[in-house]
Design a protein around this motif. Structure first.
Motif, PDB file in Angstrom:
ATOM      1  N   VAL A  16      -6.202  -2.141  -1.316  1.00 38.94           N
ATOM      2  CA  VAL A  16      -7.052  -2.248  -2.507  1.00 38.94           C
ATOM      3  C   VAL A  16      -8.436  -2.778  -2.129  1.00 38.94           C
ATOM      4  O   VAL A  16      -9.466  -2.278  -2.606  1.00 38.94           O
ATOM      5  CB  VAL A  16      -6.373  -3.143  -3.554  1.00 38.94           C
ATOM      6  N   LEU A  43      -0.207  -9.685  -5.130  1.00 36.20           N
ATOM      7  CA  LEU A  43      -0.775  -8.382  -5.457  1.00 36.20           C
ATOM      8  C   LEU A  43      -1.169  -8.324  -6.927  1.00 36.20           C
ATOM      9  O   LEU A  43      -2.175  -7.710  -7.288  1.00 36.20           O
ATOM     10  CB  LEU A  43       0.234  -7.275  -5.119  1.00 36.20           C
ATOM     11  N   LYS A  63     -11.042   2.472  -6.814  1.00 31.94           N
ATOM     12  CA  LYS A  63     -10.587   1.078  -6.859  1.00 31.94           C
ATOM     13  C   LYS A  63      -9.753   0.836  -8.103  1.00 31.94           C
ATOM     14  O   LYS A  63      -8.701   0.191  -8.060  1.00 31.94           O
ATOM     15  CB  LYS A  63     -11.809   0.160  -6.836  1.00 31.94           C
ATOM     16  N   GLN A  64     -10.219   1.343  -9.242  1.00 33.93           N
ATOM     17  CA  GLN A  64      -9.497   1.111 -10.496  1.00 33.93           C
ATOM     18  C   GLN A  64      -8.143   1.821 -10.504  1.00 33.93           C
ATOM     19  O   GLN A  64      -7.158   1.280 -10.986  1.00 33.93           O
ATOM     20  CB  GLN A  64     -10.363   1.582 -11.685  1.00 33.93           C
ATOM     21  N   ASN A 111      -9.100  -6.415 -12.373  1.00 36.53           N
ATOM     22  CA  ASN A 111      -9.753  -5.111 -12.517  1.00 36.53           C
ATOM     23  C   ASN A 111      -9.174  -4.321 -13.678  1.00 36.53           C
ATOM     24  O   ASN A 111      -9.903  -3.710 -14.461  1.00 36.53           O
ATOM     25  CB  ASN A 111      -9.595  -4.307 -11.226  1.00 36.53           C
ATOM     26  N   ALA A 125      -5.759  -0.132  -8.273  1.00 37.81           N
ATOM     27  CA  ALA A 125      -5.383  -1.393  -8.914  1.00 37.81           C
ATOM     28  C   ALA A 125      -4.398  -1.148 -10.044  1.00 37.81           C
ATOM     29  O   ALA A 125      -3.406  -1.884 -10.210  1.00 37.81           O
ATOM     30  CB  ALA A 125      -6.636  -2.094  -9.426  1.00 37.81           C
ATOM     31  N   LEU A 138      -0.617  -2.563 -10.079  1.00 44.08           N
ATOM     32  CA  LEU A 138      -0.238  -3.512 -11.119  1.00 44.08           C
ATOM     33  C   LEU A 138       0.946  -2.981 -11.921  1.00 44.08           C
ATOM     34  O   LEU A 138       1.888  -3.735 -12.214  1.00 44.08           O
ATOM     35  CB  LEU A 138      -1.432  -3.790 -12.047  1.00 44.08           C
ATOM     36  N   ILE A 170      -2.568  -5.313  -0.673  1.00 44.12           N
ATOM     37  CA  ILE A 170      -3.818  -5.995  -1.065  1.00 44.12           C
ATOM     38  C   ILE A 170      -4.967  -5.522  -0.173  1.00 44.12           C
ATOM     39  O   ILE A 170      -6.076  -5.256  -0.638  1.00 44.12           O
ATOM     40  CB  ILE A 170      -3.641  -7.522  -0.967  1.00 44.12           C
ATOM     41  N   GLU A 206      -4.410  -9.969  -7.336  1.00 41.44           N
ATOM     42  CA  GLU A 206      -5.501  -9.160  -6.812  1.00 41.44           C
ATOM     43  C   GLU A 206      -5.894  -8.039  -7.768  1.00 41.44           C
ATOM     44  O   GLU A 206      -7.075  -7.716  -7.913  1.00 41.44           O
ATOM     45  CB  GLU A 206      -5.079  -8.564  -5.458  1.00 41.44           C
ATOM     46  N   THR A 207      -4.903  -7.404  -8.404  1.00 45.51           N
ATOM     47  CA  THR A 207      -5.182  -6.181  -9.168  1.00 45.51           C
ATOM     48  C   THR A 207      -5.358  -6.409 -10.656  1.00 45.51           C
ATOM     49  O   THR A 207      -6.002  -5.613 -11.332  1.00 45.51           O
ATOM     50  CB  THR A 207      -4.027  -5.185  -8.963  1.00 45.51           C
TER      51      THR A 207
END
Length: 914
Positions: free
Chosen positions: A761, A795, A773-774, A802, A777, A781, A758, A798-799
C-alpha cells in the motif's frame, strides 16, 4: 420356481373387482395390468350373456406370459361380475412350449373346484398328453383377411367379429406362432370393447357383432366385419398359404423344411413372415435375374441378423445366388451381383458361412471374366480399390484369375489394360511373371505401374537386389521409386541401407526422403537405427531426424532417449530437438505434461555444446510456447545457461521463462541463490513484468504458493519488494494480484502477512494517480473487516484513514470501487465505517492500540472514543488500548497516546454525531 412350473392368480368380486388369491407377489405394473384385464372385457349390452372366454398377453416385466380363463360369477351380489383364473407361464418356457392348448386343462373355476388352492404354483408337466383340436371349419376369407392385415401390414388391433369358434382359432394360432411373436402376442376371445396393454393395443380381439358400434373409431382395415367380406387386396397367394398354415389343426411349425432354420429367429414384428415368403419368391426369380438372389440374401439378413442363426437357409440362399450369376447371359449383371454377394458375405449375419463360399464365388467371377474380359476390366476398375482395405477378396481374385487366363489365351483382348493401371498392379502382385507381358501391352504407363508393383512386391529377395544396385546411384528423390525401394527392409539390411543412403550423393537432404526412411526403416527397426546413429561419422541434423524417428512419437520414446546413454550430449540434444520439432503440439497432451514435469528435457537442450543449432532453437521455442511453467530455476547451472543464447531469436522467450521460473522457484521452494537474485534484478525480469498480464501473473502466484503459510509469506515478500516496473504499470495489475494473494492469506493465515501488505500500500501511495492507492486500501480494509480472526490490525490502521476520507465526502461521488466493496452501507457511510471498525476490534484479538491509531489518522479519535465508551465492556477496552499505546515508543504513537489520555481524563466530553 423351476421352469416346469407356472404361478397362478384368482381375481373376482371383493367389494369391487380385485385379487382374491395368488401364488406370487408381482411388481406393481404387472399386478395392475392383470387386475384390469381380469375384469369383464367391457360393459354388457342388453340381451348379451357372458360366456367363458380366454385372454392371453405378456406382462410389462416380460418375466411371465399370462393365460387367463374368465367365467361369469353367478354368486356375486351384482350382475356383470366375473371370476378369472390367470396362469403365469415363464416367458422362456411359453416361447417354445409344445401343445399350448393343453394348458386349458389347468384352469379351475373356484365355484366348481372349491378345494383347489390358488396359492400354490402349478406343475406344467401335469398336463396329460396332447389336447385334441376341436372341429373347425376354417373361414378362409376372413382368416386370409386377418393374415394379410396383421402379418402383411402389421396392423393392430385386428377385431374379428362373429368368429365361429374364437377359442379354437386362438389355440391354433398360438400353437403355430414363432417364439418371439408368441411371447408378445395378445388376444381376447370375448371382447366387448377395445382392450389395451400397458403400452399398446391388443393384437387380436374376437367380438360379437352386437358390439360392432364400439369399434367403429378404428380404421376399416382393422375390422373383419360380421357382414360379407369387404372387397380389397386380401387375395395374395402368400396370405392364403399362411392362413391355412397358421390355423391348421396339425401340430408343429407351419412352414416348409427350408424355412425352419429361421423360424425361431423371427422378431416380434408380425410382418417378418411376409419377408419369409418373399425369400421364396426371390429364389424362384433368381434364374431370370441374378440380382433377385442378392435380394433374397438381404431379406434373410433382415430376418436372421445373428451370424449363428438360420445357417442352413443362408447357405442355400447364397449357393442359389452364385449359381444364378454363372447362368446369367449379361456379364455386367453377373459381375455386379457377385460383388454384391461378396459385400453381404462380409456382414455380421453371414460371417459364419462366408469362408465356405470363397472358392465358389472366386470361380464364378473367373468364369464370367474369361467370357467377357473387356466388361470385367471396365467394371472392376473401381471395385478393385477395395483390395487395399480388405484382407482377401474372392470376387477380386476371381476377376484377376480370369484376366490372367484371358492373357494366356488371347492377349489382344487385354490391350485396354493400359487404361486400368490399378488392375495391372493387382495382376502384377498376384502374378509377377505377368510383368513381361504387361510391358508389351501396357503402353507408356507400364514403367510407372511397375514402380507401383515394386512397392507391393512380396518377393523380398528381388527388392533387396534392386536396393543394392539403385541406392548408390541415386541423384534425385523419386516420389514413386524411392518408397518402393525401401519397402520391407529387413533387420539384416537396415544398417547397410542407411550407410549406403548417407554416402550417396542424395544423402538425407530431401525432406520427403527423410520421411520415407523414417517410416520404412526407423519405425520398423528402431534399435538398429539408434545403434547406427551412435556410431556413424556422417552426422548431421538430417541424420538426427532419422534417429529421432526411431524413438517414435510417444511418451515411452522420450523416456528411452532421456534415460539412455547411447549418445554424446550434442547428439542426444539434436535427436531430442528433432523429436520435439516433429511433434504436433495440438496433441498429444502427455508431451506437454512431460515437458512440464521433467527437467531433463530442458537440461538436455540447454546444457549441450551445440547451443547455436537451429533445430535446438526450434525445439526450445516450441517447448517455451507450449509450457508456461518450466524448471529453468531448478538449478543455477540451468538458469545461467540462458545467457549462452543471448542475441538469438529464442532468447526473449528464454528470458521470460527464466524470470517466471525464478519467481516461482523463490516462492514455491525458497530458492534465493545469487543466480536467482541476479535474474530477478536483471532488466529481463523488468521486461517480463512490464508485459505479463495480470491474470497470468496471478495464476503463477496461485500455483506457487499453494503449499502453505511459508509459501504465501514469500509471495507477499516478493510482491512488496518487486521492481518499480510492476508498480508503475498502467492500468495497474496490483488490484488483481492483491485479490489473488488475499485469498491465499485467508486460506493459510500467515501471522505476519499484514506487514508486506502495508508495504504494498505504501509503495502504491507514492506513485502518481489517486485511484490505485484508494483501490488497494479499500480492498485490504474490506479483507481485514471480513477476517477478524487474522492478525491484521496494523493493516487496518494503515488503510482505514484513506477509505474513511472517501466515505465522508459530501459530494457523494465516490469511486466505483467503493460502491462495490461497501455497497451494503447506509447513506451515512462514515458512521457505518466507524461502527464496523469498533465492532471488528471488539470481536477480534487485534492490538487495541491500532484502533486508536486508525482513528487518530482519520481525525475521528474523539468520535471513536465516545462510541467505544458506550459499548458494553468499552471501558475495559479503553484501558487496554491505553496500555497497548503505552508500550509503543515511536514519536507518532506518543502523540496518539497523549491525545487518548486527555480523552480518558474527561470521558464526558461532548462530541456531536459520533
Amino acid at each position: 420356481m423351476t421352469s416346469a412350473h407356472a404361478h397362478q392368480l384368482l381375481h373376482g368380486y371383493r367389494s369391487g373387482h380385485g385379487q382374491i388369491a395368488a401364488s406370487i407377489k408381482l411388481p406393481g405394473r404387472d399386478s395392475e395390468l392383470i387386475t384390469r384385464l381380469s375384469d369383464l372385457s367391457g360393459s354388457l349390452s342388453s340381451g348379451l350373456q357372458i360366456e367363458p372366454y380366454l385372454t392371453v398377453y405378456p406382462l410389462p416385466s416380460r418375466h411371465f406370459f399370462a393365460l387367463a380363463r374368465t367365467w361369469p360369477d353367478v354368486e356375486a351380489p351384482r350382475a356383470g361380475c366375473v371370476l378369472t383364473h390367470t396362469l403365469l407361464i415363464p416367458t422362456e418356457v411359453w416361447a417354445t412350449l409344445h401343445d399350448v392348448r393343453s394348458l386349458n386343462r389347468l384352469f379351475r373355476n373356484p365355484h366348481i373346484s372349491p378345494e383347489y388352492s390358488f396359492t400354490d404354483s402349478v406343475d406344467l408337466r401335469a398336463r396329460s398328453g396332447d389336447a385334441s383340436p376341436s372341429d373347425l371349419r376354417l373361414d378362409l376369407p376372413r382368416a386370409r383377411s386377418f393374415v394379410s392385415r396383421y402379418f402383411g401390414q402389421g396392423l393392430r388391433p385386428i377385431v374379428w367379429f362373429n368368429a365361429s369358434d374364437p377359442e379354437e382359432y386362438l389355440w391354433r394360432l398360438l400353437e403355430h406362432l414363432w417364439p418371439k411373436l408368441r411371447s408378445s402376442f395378445s388376444s381376447c376371445t370375448f371382447s366387448l370393447q377395445q382392450r389395451v396393454l400397458h403400452d399398446r393395443p391388443f393384437d387380436l380381439l374376437f367380438a360379437p357383432s352386437i358390439v360392432y358400434a364400439r369399434f367403429t373409431k378404428l380404421p376399416p382395415d382393422q375390422l373383419i366385419e360380421p357382414t360379407a367380406e369387404r372387397k380389397g387386396g386380401d387375395v395374395e397367394p402368400w396370405s392364403e398359404y399362411w392362413a391355412k398354415a397358421f390355423f391348421s389343426a396339425d401340430p408343429g411349425l407351419p412352414t416348409n423344411e427350408s424355412e425352419l432354420p429361421i423360424w425361431s429367429e423371427l422378431s416380434e414384428d408380425p410382418t417378418a413372415v411376409r419377408k419369409l415368403s418373399l425369400v421364396q419368391e426371390l429364389r424362384l426369380r433368381a434364374m431370370q435375374s441374378p440380382t433377385a438372389g442378392v435380394g433374397a440374401m438381404d431379406v434373410v439378413e433382415s430376418l436372421a441378423h445373428d451370424s449363428a442363426a438360420a445357417v442352413p437357409l443362408k447357405q442355400l440362399i447364397v449357393r442359389d445366388a452364385i449359381d444364378a450369376t454363372i447362368a446369367a447371359t449379361s456379364a455386367e449383371d453377373a459381375l455386379t451381383s457377385l460383388k454384391l454377394i461378396e459385400d453381404r458375405l462380409h456382414r455380421e449375419s453371414f460371417r459364419n458361412i462366408a469362408a465356405n463360399f470363397y472358392q465358389p464365388l472366386s470361380h464364378a467371377a473367373s468364369k464370367v471374366t474369361l467370357r467377357d474380359p473387356e466388361t470385367a476390366m471396365k467394371l472392376s476398375a473401381s471395385w478393385l480399390v477395395d483390395r487395399h482395405i480388405e484382407t482377401r477378396s474372392a470376387f477380386a481374385d476371381g476377376i484377376l484369375e480370369g484376366l490372367i487366363n484371358a492373357a494366356n489365351s488371347f492377349p489382344s483382348r487385354l490391350e485396354g489394360l493400359r487404361f486400368h493401371p490399378d488392375i495391372a498392379v493387382e495382376l502384377l502382385r498376384l502374378h509377377p511373371d505377368f510383368a513381361s507381358k504387361y510391358l508389351e501391352i501396357g503402353g507408356e504407363t507400364a514403367p510407372r505401374v511397375l514402380a507401383s508393383w515394386l512397392s507391393t512386391n512380396i518377393d523380398l529377395a528381388t527388392l533387396k537386389q534392386v536396393r543394392r544396385s539403385l541406392i548408390p546411384s541415386l541423384k534425385t528423390y523419386d516420389p514413386e521409386l524411392f518408397p518402393a525401394l525401401l519397402r520391407d527392409v529387413s533387420d539384416v539390411e537396415a544398417i547397410a541401407t542407411l550407410d549406403a543412403l548417407s554416402k550417396s550423393s542424395l544423402g538425407f537432404a530431401d525432406q520427403n526422403m527423410r520421411r520415407v526412411v523414417a517410416d520404412r526403416i526407423s519405425l520398423i527397426h528402431p534399435q538398429l537405427v539408434r545403434t547406427w546413429g551412435s556410431k556413424t561419422r556422417l552426422w548431421s541434423p538430417s541424420t538426427a531426424f532419422i534417429v529421432a524417428s526411431a524413438y517414435g512419437h510417444s511418451k515411452q520414446g522420450f523416456e528411452e532417449l532421456l534415460q539412455g546413454h547411447e549418445f554424446t550430449g550434442d547428439r542426444q540434444a539434436e535427436v531430442l530437438a528433432a523429436m520435439l520439432c516433429s511433434q504436433d503440439f495440438g496433441d498429444p497432451y502427455w508431451l506437454r505434461e512431460l515437458m512440464s514435469h521433467d527437467a531433463r528435457i530442458l537440461t538436455t537442450l540447454l546444457l549441450n555444446k551445440g547451443k547455436s543449432s537451429d533445430d535446438i532453437e526450434c525445439a526450445l521455442s516450441k517447448v517455451l510456447s507450449e509450457v508456461s511453467d518450466l524448471f529453468l530455476a531448478s538449478s543455477d547451472e540451468l538458469l545461467s545457461s540462458i545467457w549462452d543464447f543471448e542475441g538469438r531469436p529464442v532468447f526473449r522467450q528464454l528470458a521470460d521463462a527464466a524470470a517466471r521460473s525464478a519467481v516461482a522457484s523463490y516462492i514455491a521452494e525458497g530458492r534465493d541463490t545469487t543466480v536467482v537474485r541476479e535474474v530477478l534484478a536483471n532488466p529481463i525480469s523488468t521486461r517480463w513484468l512490464e508485459s505479463i498480464s495480470a491474470s497470468q501473473l496471478g495464476a503463477l502466484l496461485v500455483r506457487s504458493c499453494n503449499g502453505g503459510t511459508a509459501f504465501v509469506e514469500r509471495a507477499l515478500k516478493w510482491i512488496s519488494e518487486a521492481p518499480n516496473a510492476l508498480y508503475a504499470r498502467r492500468p495497474s495489475v496490483l488490484p488483481e494480484l492483491c485479490d489473488v494473494l488475499l485469498s491465499r492469506v485467508r486460506q493459510f493465515g500467515p501471522p505476519d502477512a499484514q506487514y508486506p501488505l502495508i508495504q504494498i500500500v505504501r509503495r502504491a501511495a507514492v506513485l502518481p494517480g489517486f485511484e490505485l492507492k484508494q483501490v488497494l486500501a479499500a480492498k485490504m480494509l474490506r479483507f481485514c473487516l471480513d477476517n477478524v480472526h487474522l492478525s491484521l490490525s496494523a493493516l487496518v490502521a494503515e488503510t482505514f484513514p484513506n477509505v474513511y476520507m472517501e466515505a465522508i465526502k459530501e459530494n457523494d461521488r465516490r469511486p466505483s470501487f467503493f460502491a462495490s466493496l461497501f455497497a451494503a452501507y447506509d447513506w451515512d457511510k462514515g458512521k457505518d465505517l466507524r461502527i464496523t471498525l469498533i465492532d471488528s476490534f471488539l470481536r477480534s484479538e487485534w492490538a487495541p492500540g491500532d484502533l486508536a491509531i486508525a482513528a487518530s489518522r482519520a481525525g475521528i479519535l474523539r468520535k471513536i472514543f465516545k462510541r467505544l465508551s458506550r459499548k458494553q465492556g468499552g471501558d475495559n477496552y479503553i484501558r487496554a488500548t491505553h496500555a497497548d499505546l503505552a508500550q509503543r515508543k515511536s514519536s507518532d504513537i506518543i502523540t496518539v497516546r497523549n491525545d487518548f489520555e486527555l480523552l480518558m481524563k474527561d470521558p464526558d466530553f461532548y462530541e456531536e454525531w459520533d
